[in-house]
Design a protein around this motif. Sequence first.
Motif, PDB file in Angstrom:
ATOM      1  N   TYR A  33       0.865  -1.183   0.000  1.00  0.00           N
ATOM      2  CA  TYR A  33       0.000   0.000   0.000  1.00  0.00           C
ATOM      3  C   TYR A  33       0.897   1.227   0.000  1.00  0.00           C
ATOM      4  O   TYR A  33       1.943   1.244   0.653  1.00  0.00           O
ATOM      5  N   HIS A  68      -3.526   7.465  -3.234  1.00  0.00           N
ATOM      6  CA  HIS A  68      -3.291   6.097  -2.778  1.00  0.00           C
ATOM      7  C   HIS A  68      -3.189   5.122  -3.948  1.00  0.00           C
ATOM      8  O   HIS A  68      -3.846   5.285  -4.979  1.00  0.00           O
ATOM      9  N   ARG A  70      -2.389   0.544  -4.481  1.00  0.00           N
ATOM     10  CA  ARG A  70      -2.200  -0.727  -3.787  1.00  0.00           C
ATOM     11  C   ARG A  70      -1.950  -1.844  -4.784  1.00  0.00           C
ATOM     12  O   ARG A  70      -2.491  -1.848  -5.891  1.00  0.00           O
ATOM     13  N   GLN A 105       3.833  -0.718   3.697  1.00  0.00           N
ATOM     14  CA  GLN A 105       3.356   0.615   3.342  1.00  0.00           C
ATOM     15  C   GLN A 105       4.535   1.521   3.026  1.00  0.00           C
ATOM     16  O   GLN A 105       5.548   1.484   3.728  1.00  0.00           O
TER      17      GLN A 105
END
Length: 114
Positions: A33, A68, A70, A105
């Motif tokens: 992520y 964002h 992912r 992350q």
Amino acid sequence: MICYRITLVSIVLLVMAFLPVTPFAQLQAGNLYGTVLFEEDPLPLPGVMITLQGQGAPQVQITNDQGHFRFLDLPAGVYSLVARLEGFSTIQYANIVINIGRNTQIEILMGQSR
């Protein structure tokens, strides 16, 4: 009556045979992520093309409105990542380690190209 019991026992055994496989299969991968932010005032950068290379063919994601991205269900291993957006400097990250059953992350800060 005997036929019904045999069928019921067969169904129960069949279901039980697959129960241990499902949780084990889910733990064979990890996730990555990330968030891409503007370097000068940490606002999210949408539309950044993120290319992940490692095991298998390269994968590409585009950051959403919140910056964002992912990558899900990645085999465990070491990956590299490139972030590109027109008008900004290209960012490269090497040695991103993905572990089984873990979420990794990262935060990427991008500056305008000069």
